[in-house]
Design an enzyme around this catalytic site. Structure first.
Site, PDB file in Angstrom:
ATOM      1  N   GLY A  11      -0.470 -54.099 -12.018  1.00  0.00           N
ATOM      2  CA  GLY A  11      -1.559 -54.577 -12.893  1.00  0.00           C
ATOM      3  C   GLY A  11      -2.797 -53.699 -12.771  1.00  0.00           C
ATOM      4  N   ARG A  15     -10.719 -56.554 -14.468  1.00  0.00           N
ATOM      5  CA  ARG A  15     -11.877 -57.417 -14.212  1.00  0.00           C
ATOM      6  C   ARG A  15     -12.604 -57.119 -12.899  1.00  0.00           C
ATOM      7  NH1 ARG A  15      -9.345 -63.123 -14.915  1.00  0.00           N
ATOM      8  NH2 ARG A  15      -7.380 -61.969 -14.861  1.00  0.00           N
ATOM      9  N   GLY A  78       5.236 -56.953 -18.466  1.00  0.00           N
ATOM     10  CA  GLY A  78       5.416 -58.312 -17.945  1.00  0.00           C
ATOM     11  C   GLY A  78       6.055 -58.315 -16.564  1.00  0.00           C
ATOM     12  N   GLY A 137       1.595 -70.873 -14.964  1.00  0.00           N
ATOM     13  CA  GLY A 137       2.913 -71.335 -15.367  1.00  0.00           C
ATOM     14  C   GLY A 137       3.168 -72.699 -14.726  1.00  0.00           C
ATOM     15  N   ASN A 166       3.425 -72.561 -10.783  1.00  0.00           N
ATOM     16  CA  ASN A 166       4.158 -71.441 -10.202  1.00  0.00           C
ATOM     17  C   ASN A 166       3.136 -70.500  -9.568  1.00  0.00           C
ATOM     18  OD1 ASN A 166       5.873 -69.267  -9.686  1.00  0.00           O
ATOM     19  ND2 ASN A 166       5.600 -68.456 -11.764  1.00  0.00           N
ATOM     20  N   ASN A 374     -31.151 -44.030  37.616  1.00  0.00           N
ATOM     21  CA  ASN A 374     -32.086 -44.638  36.679  1.00  0.00           C
ATOM     22  C   ASN A 374     -32.550 -43.582  35.688  1.00  0.00           C
ATOM     23  OD1 ASN A 374     -33.833 -47.172  36.191  1.00  0.00           O
ATOM     24  ND2 ASN A 374     -35.225 -45.422  36.023  1.00  0.00           N
TER      25      ASN A 374
END
Ligand code: UD1
Ligand code: CA
Length: 454
Positions: A11, A15, A78, A137, A166, A374
């Site tokens: 994908g 966005r 798809g 779905g 789903n 030190n």
């Protein structure tokens, strides 16, 4: 049952509005896809097949070190089409867990439950019941038995009332994927090849369709935009914080704690607010971390107290040391037990021996400091001549006066003293005093300059 993992990651992630492919966006400091691959590895998957599309080169580069098979889906037709492109590399036997690269929090335990209820020839689904199922779905059941998955856009008004959705996570027989996927059609509201149509095919073949629900809903949350990414980050952090508290860590406020990596802890570790832990860190018994600290790839031994706003990267810290506030430990800083490193002290690629102190405004770079020494306020190890780096070696029980510059390479012997304000360019012998400064000039009854009258 031999298990493959198929990860859908083709994908676009439009966005996110980012130049970075979606599955490379970080959750808890690691790419979304890294979480899914890690989960697949924890399940001892025989092979991990990742379907990529957009930004494929970047994604593959990011996981070059992982044993992943990459399959390109050139056009996103798809979810069913996506899994179909894996068929040439998919085994004929066993099962596949089908996951999404943008659903990073699914736990191995949930997937193990899915594997346990699934059969070698059927389908197992991860489903979830939501108060508002819009967009998802829907799981259509008859007498409790799963009949089909109907996409929101294809669903009747009655089906849209269904709250069980789903999640897009499946366990499917490989033999059946080879059989079913070539038969998918895109004759639906979106003109896509729906992976979900295999449920109806399974029923037509009298194969079992079973389901499990995740323990926590966020396990199946997907990331589509930065709002969802931030929300999932919080959920993930909340779960990690809870696990740490159950191990006995005292988090003053779990909602203001971030772990981007792994943290091993002893007993009675206390972490104040707004602390960020990155990479692989270890905190021993009784370690206290003050507010606002950022600690990366660092081991801190028992009893050490770190005051607020200290920043550590790739350091090793001994027992019962006191550090900060506003201290910086850079890569290669190694502190022995009972060391004190105070405010605005930077330590890089240096060892500091037992009980030595550098309490104020100091830079220790490429230095070796013995024990009981030190280092006065404002001491600088001048390790860099503009081209090369050199070492400063300070012995045991040395005393470096305030505002001294130690120009490396240089050695300060055991028990040696450097007078305040000295620029030391030659070695200082054991138990000797070195002072490098001009004599103090004095003039009695000194008149300051007067303003000139115009
Ligand atoms: C899908 C399910 C839906 C489920 C929802 C859960 C189908 C048809 N529908 O919806 O039942 O409720 O997930 O979020 O499967 N992808 C590809 N290639 C493609 C299309 C998608 O790799 O051609 C990947 C996406 O990058 C994503 C995943 O598959 O990681 C799911 O795709 P997405 O478009 O979010 O799912 P939906 O079709 O909306
Ligand atoms: Ca979606």
């Amino acid at each position: 049952m031999s298990t493959s993992v198929i990860i859908l990651a083709a994908g676009k992630g439009t966005r996110m509005r980012s130049s970075l492919p979606k599955v490379l966006q970080p959750l808890a400091g690691r790419p979304l896809l890294a979480h899914v691959i890690e989960t697949a590895k924890q399940l001892n998957a025989e092979n991990i097949i990742t379907i990529y599309g957009h930004g494929g080169d970047l994604v593959q580069q990011a996981f070059a070190h992982e044993q992943v098979q990459w399959v390109e889906q050139k056009e996103q037709l798809g979810t069913g089409h996506a899994v179909k492109v894996t068929l040439p590399v998919l085994p004929q036997t066993g099962v596949s867990l089908i996951l999404s690269g943008d659903v990073p929090c699914i736990r191995p335990a949930t997937l193990q439950r899915l594997l346990d209820v699934s059969t070698e020839t059927g389908i197992g689904l991860v489903t979830l019941t939501l108060p508002d199922a819009t967009g998802y779905g829907r799981i259509v059941r008859n007498n409790g038995e799963i009949q089909a998955i109907v996409e929101h856009k294809d669903a009747s008004d009655e089906q849209r009332q269904i709250k069980e959705i789903n999640t897009g996570i499946y366990c499917v027989s490989n033999a059946k994927l080879h059989e079913w996927l070539p038969r998918l059609s895109n004759n639906n509201a979106q003109g896509e090849y729906y992976l979900t149509d295999i449920v109806a095919m399974a029923l037509a073949d009298s194969m079992q369709v079973v389901s499990v629900e995740p323990e926590q809903a966020f396990e199946v949350d997907g990331v589509n935009d930065r709002v969802q990414l931030a929300a999932l980050e919080r959920q993930f952090q909340t779960a990690q914080a809870k696990a740490l508290m159950q191990q006995g860590v005292h988090l003053i406020d779990p909602s203001r704690f971030d772990l981007r990596g792994t943290l091993k802890v002893g007993q009675d570790v206390r972490i104040d607010i707004n602390v960020i832990i990155e990479g692989e860190c270890e905190l021993g018994d009784g370690v206290e971390i003050g507010a606002g600290c950022v600690i990366k790839n660092t081991k801190i031994a028992a009893g050490t107290k770190v005051q607020p706003y200290s920043v550590f990267d790739s350091a090793i810290v001994g027992e019962n040391t006191q550090i900060g506030p506003f201290a910086r430990l850079r890569p290669g800083a190694k502190l022995a037990a009972e060391v004190h490193i105070g405010n605005f002290v930077e330590v890089k690629n240096s060892t500091v021996g037992h009980g030595s102190k550098a309490n104020h405004f100091t830079y220790l770079g490429d230095a070796e400091v013995g024990s009981g020494s030190n280092i006065g306020a404002g001491t600088i190890t001048c390790n860099y001549d503009g081209a090369n780096k050199f070492k400063t070696i300070i012995g045991d029980h040395a005393f470096i006066g305030s505002n001294s510059s130690l120009v490396a390479p240089v050695q300060i012997g055991n028990g040696a003293t450097v007078g305040a304000g000295s620029t030391i360019t030659r070695d200082v012998a054991e138990n000797s005093l070195a002072v490098e400064r001009s004599k103090q000039f004095a003039k009695e009854n000194y008149q300051r300059p007067q303003k000139i009258k115009k």
